[in-house]
Design a protein around this motif. Sequence first.
Motif, PDB file in Angstrom:
ATOM      1  N   SER A   1       0.757  -1.329  -0.492  1.00 31.32           N
ATOM      2  CA  SER A   1      -0.264   0.281   0.181  1.00 31.32           C
ATOM      3  C   SER A   1       0.810   1.087  -0.224  1.00 31.32           C
ATOM      4  N   ALA A   2       2.392   1.205   0.345  1.00 29.05           N
ATOM      5  CA  ALA A   2       2.866   1.954   0.510  1.00 29.05           C
ATOM      6  C   ALA A   2       4.266   2.377  -0.738  1.00 29.05           C
ATOM      7  N   ARG A   3       4.360   0.868  -1.247  1.00 22.27           N
ATOM      8  CA  ARG A   3       5.374   0.736  -2.377  1.00 22.27           C
ATOM      9  C   ARG A   3       4.979   1.826  -3.330  1.00 22.27           C
ATOM     10  N   MET A   4       6.484   2.499  -3.710  1.00 29.31           N
ATOM     11  CA  MET A   4       6.541   2.819  -4.975  1.00 29.31           C
ATOM     12  C   MET A   4       7.308   2.411  -5.926  1.00 29.31           C
ATOM     13  N   PRO A   5       7.329   1.802  -7.105  1.00 26.97           N
ATOM     14  CA  PRO A   5       6.265   2.387  -7.970  1.00 26.97           C
ATOM     15  C   PRO A   5       4.953   1.840  -7.453  1.00 26.97           C
ATOM     16  N   ARG A   6       3.751   2.027  -7.209  1.00 24.87           N
ATOM     17  CA  ARG A   6       2.150   1.552  -6.986  1.00 24.87           C
ATOM     18  C   ARG A   6       1.846   0.481  -8.199  1.00 24.87           C
ATOM     19  N   GLY A   7       2.438  -0.853  -8.309  1.00 23.08           N
ATOM     20  CA  GLY A   7       1.212  -1.847  -9.188  1.00 23.08           C
ATOM     21  C   GLY A   7       2.968  -2.031  -9.788  1.00 23.08           C
ATOM     22  N   ALA A   8       3.697  -1.755 -10.127  1.00 17.54           N
ATOM     23  CA  ALA A   8       4.602  -2.170 -10.980  1.00 17.54           C
ATOM     24  C   ALA A   8       6.333  -2.466 -11.101  1.00 17.54           C
ATOM     25  N   ALA A   9       6.721  -3.066 -11.270  1.00 15.71           N
ATOM     26  CA  ALA A   9       7.983  -3.495 -11.044  1.00 15.71           C
ATOM     27  C   ALA A   9       9.021  -2.982 -10.471  1.00 15.71           C
ATOM     28  N   PRO A  10       9.584  -3.575  -8.946  1.00 16.19           N
ATOM     29  CA  PRO A  10      10.481  -2.293  -8.476  1.00 16.19           C
ATOM     30  C   PRO A  10      11.637  -2.045  -9.102  1.00 16.19           C
ATOM     31  N   TRP A  11      12.298  -1.338  -8.155  1.00 18.39           N
ATOM     32  CA  TRP A  11      13.584  -1.013  -9.054  1.00 18.39           C
ATOM     33  C   TRP A  11      14.647  -1.183  -9.206  1.00 18.39           C
ATOM     34  N   SER A  12      15.491  -2.105  -9.993  1.00 20.55           N
ATOM     35  CA  SER A  12      16.908  -2.779  -9.403  1.00 20.55           C
ATOM     36  C   SER A  12      17.527  -2.398  -7.922  1.00 20.55           C
ATOM     37  N   GLU A  13      18.121  -3.247  -7.493  1.00 16.14           N
ATOM     38  CA  GLU A  13      19.177  -3.058  -6.620  1.00 16.14           C
ATOM     39  C   GLU A  13      20.196  -1.999  -7.361  1.00 16.14           C
ATOM     40  N   ARG A  14      20.658  -1.580  -8.117  1.00 17.08           N
ATOM     41  CA  ARG A  14      21.553  -0.609  -8.144  1.00 17.08           C
ATOM     42  C   ARG A  14      21.125   0.690  -8.174  1.00 17.08           C
ATOM     43  N   GLU A  15      19.336   0.878  -9.049  1.00 17.20           N
ATOM     44  CA  GLU A  15      19.178   2.233  -8.864  1.00 17.20           C
ATOM     45  C   GLU A  15      18.098   2.503  -7.326  1.00 17.20           C
ATOM     46  N   ILE A  16      17.935   1.460  -6.635  1.00 18.19           N
ATOM     47  CA  ILE A  16      18.101   1.923  -4.999  1.00 18.19           C
ATOM     48  C   ILE A  16      19.284   2.546  -4.530  1.00 18.19           C
ATOM     49  N   ALA A  17      20.512   1.616  -4.344  1.00 14.11           N
ATOM     50  CA  ALA A  17      21.400   1.827  -4.248  1.00 14.11           C
ATOM     51  C   ALA A  17      22.782   3.609  -4.857  1.00 14.11           C
ATOM     52  N   ASN A  18      21.329   4.192  -5.577  1.00 14.76           N
ATOM     53  CA  ASN A  18      22.091   5.249  -6.259  1.00 14.76           C
ATOM     54  C   ASN A  18      21.395   5.892  -5.399  1.00 14.76           C
ATOM     55  N   VAL A  19      19.810   5.945  -5.528  1.00 17.47           N
ATOM     56  CA  VAL A  19      19.452   6.740  -4.453  1.00 17.47           C
ATOM     57  C   VAL A  19      19.866   6.613  -2.909  1.00 17.47           C
ATOM     58  N   ALA A  20      20.237   5.838  -1.985  1.00 16.10           N
ATOM     59  CA  ALA A  20      20.644   5.856  -1.444  1.00 16.10           C
ATOM     60  C   ALA A  20      21.650   6.883  -0.758  1.00 16.10           C
ATOM     61  N   SER A  21      23.034   6.567  -1.752  1.00 17.49           N
ATOM     62  CA  SER A  21      24.233   6.780  -1.819  1.00 17.49           C
ATOM     63  C   SER A  21      24.002   9.330  -1.718  1.00 17.49           C
ATOM     64  N   LEU A  22      23.393   8.739  -2.905  1.00 14.67           N
ATOM     65  CA  LEU A  22      22.781  10.702  -2.964  1.00 14.67           C
ATOM     66  C   LEU A  22      21.994  11.054  -1.179  1.00 14.67           C
ATOM     67  N   THR A  23      21.653  10.026  -0.785  1.00 11.38           N
ATOM     68  CA  THR A  23      20.920  10.722   0.336  1.00 11.38           C
ATOM     69  C   THR A  23      21.635  10.594   1.821  1.00 11.38           C
ATOM     70  N   CYS A  24      22.419   9.615   2.185  1.00 14.88           N
ATOM     71  CA  CYS A  24      23.451  10.253   2.359  1.00 14.88           C
ATOM     72  C   CYS A  24      24.626  11.495   2.636  1.00 14.88           C
TER      73      CYS A  24
END
Length: 779
Positions: free
Chosen positions: A118-141
């Motif tokens: 109910s909270a995951r994005m993108p809703r109803g679609a395939a999740p992002w790849s590990e690399r894409e998620i890692a990119n977001v995490a690195s830039l967040t920190c």
Amino acid sequence: MFTAGCYGQASLDLQGGPPDDGNPDPPPIQQDGSLRCDLGSVPADITLQTVAADFARVVHPAMVRESSGCISCHGTTQGRLFTVSSNGLESFYALRAAGFLTPESGSLLSRLVTTDESARMPRGAAPWSEREIANVASLTCQLAAVEARQPLSRPDEEFPQALLEPYGGPAIATYDNPFLGYLQLKGKVKAVFNDDWVRGGVDRFSQSVGLFGGVDYQNHFVEARVATADFFLGLDDLSRDVCLTAATARTGPFAGLDLAQPMVDVPAPVTVQYEMEQAALSSGTVPPGTPILASTGGRTSTGWNLWTNGTLTTANPYTFPASSTFRFTVKARGDLCGPALPNMQLRVDGVMVREWGVSNGTAYADFTHTQALTEGDHIISVAFTNDYNESGVCDRNLHVDALVVHGPTEAATGTQRADAAKAKVDSLYRRMLYRPATETERANGYALVKDLHGIEADLPKAWSGLCEGLMRSPDFLFTLPPSYEAHSGTERERLLLVKLAQDLLGRPPSAEDFTALERGQKSWEDMVDGYLASQDFHTYYFERMRVRTESEGTADTDEPARLWTHLMREGKPLSELLTAEYAVDAAFQAVPRATEHGKTGVLTMKGFIKNKPGLPHYNYAARVMTDFMGTLYEIPSEVFDMRGAATAASTVDPTSLCFSCHQTLTPLAHQRLRWDDEGNYRTENVEGQPMDDSDRGLVATYAFKGQGMEAFATQAVKKEMFVRRTLNAQFALLFGREMRHALDERGVYKRLWDVSEESNGNLKAVLKAVATSPEYLRR
């Protein structure tokens, strides 16, 4: 190293970008969605600008892609609170300002990795790849480290960096001109007609408030946002009544106009002669161009012999050029027989207007009659009505040589009557639409009045018909007369002044206002200053704020609107909307109030709290965030299903769906606990226990932490969302809508932001900036 917050440090490119490893380790996300970052290990050359550039280069493409991107739900046309721009830098700064690029729960990263569908994005679609998620995490920190090393103003308390980027979207070409509101319509009718539409002691405007989309605080509390079909039903009654009343009494726009003067000019006389030898029997073959049709008889060398009862009639109607008198001459003789003379009748449209006994039996004589006729087509005929025969002795007949029509017989007037009528048409345009009529409009208006008079011989009523038509004109019904586009110079400024007065005063300008502007006695800025200082403005502004705050027309529910008006009149900071330590009385003066209110402005006024229950349904908290912080809430169907059985405990449970979506509402609802649903102050709950009206530390990212409503208010007024929302209330007063602050009007927003900063939040200075802006002046 990834865990430290600088994954890929050894392979950073010259831009200080995120990793390029196709198989990164999973980011150290905690169960609550927060991210562990070792801020000290982030390289010193990482800056806000490099993080923004890397985000635009590496993360943004995934957000705007068609499959498993963000833009399908958060595009500019989706109506979501947060929208993804096609510009990477703009999206980065918008995410940062919204608090979605923090290492805390509720961030973009936590939404990408959560297992809660109910909270995951993108809703109803395939999740992002590990690399894409890692990119977001690195830039967040990296962003967290930059903000910790170089404390800047909080991103939600500064002008949005995203909006400093030039707008690169499609051109917005909408018709941007508000329709008259209920109060403006009343003001215009009063100004034009000097008529309040009270009939027999009954206020017809109040009776029709629903039709006109207005508010009366009794049965109608919410304004119509657009003109409806009902508006025009009300306009039918209004225009018919006020126009006919004014035309009959020669008041309002008809003052000084003589409506009884004839409208149609008398042209020079014309003579037309119908020769009867050119007639043909209507029962036979009629040659083309035959001027006269005979029902009986036969042709003679000099005319036509009606040897039995019958008529000689014009084959086509005769067009009389004006309503006037005309002279008819019939050349005829009779064959005498019996005791009576041959009877001849002159008929117009089949109706006898004159008859003669024809006594001359051998020579033609002239039989003449003068008749008043109305302008237009008429059929003329000569009739023989008393045929008689004595066998072998005599036969009574009528011989007709010619029919002559001459006229008008009155003295010709040229065009003076039409010119005078067209001048009256022009006067009505100037008095009702505040501009001269064009040549075509004068001609059409004249034709309309003339035609209406032809239908019913009542000149004031015919002129009233033109008045009704003008009240349906776009130039009458829109705040800015649309014809301004066809004007320039003085005429254009005149029409813009009409809009300014209706926007600020709820009525058109006075004659003195027009004169002052047109003669250069006052500049546009002078006019704006004068209007903003006037009592009419204060009265109208208060009425607009009553609608803005959804008053119920009582003294208590009017107080929030009185505070708005007080701040405007006194030039006080807009922040006092939420932080004022005083009340505002019916005279719009600040008066002391109980100390328990503290710096809470409207937030603890009885009139604002009433009808906005607290927990469990968040009405109060949601209204505060919507009214003053510009937050909109999307409520999924599953929330509707559960709300009926919701309890205070279930709505604030950190594992509940309510809490996951409304992490601002729950702590705010707790901060309001010392005020019951009627706006009364209390220190104990129903069990007699002391109130805990703190935010209770429920949400780590809550931006308004502290005790009570004062803690919320004093921090809320620093937020960009509050400033924007308040500026928009002023902008909407003149534009009838809120700014397109994220689109093509971001430059307007920046100017108003700067004016607010420079004037210490002076609402009057903001309004003046809007009224003198190139956008308002259409330059």
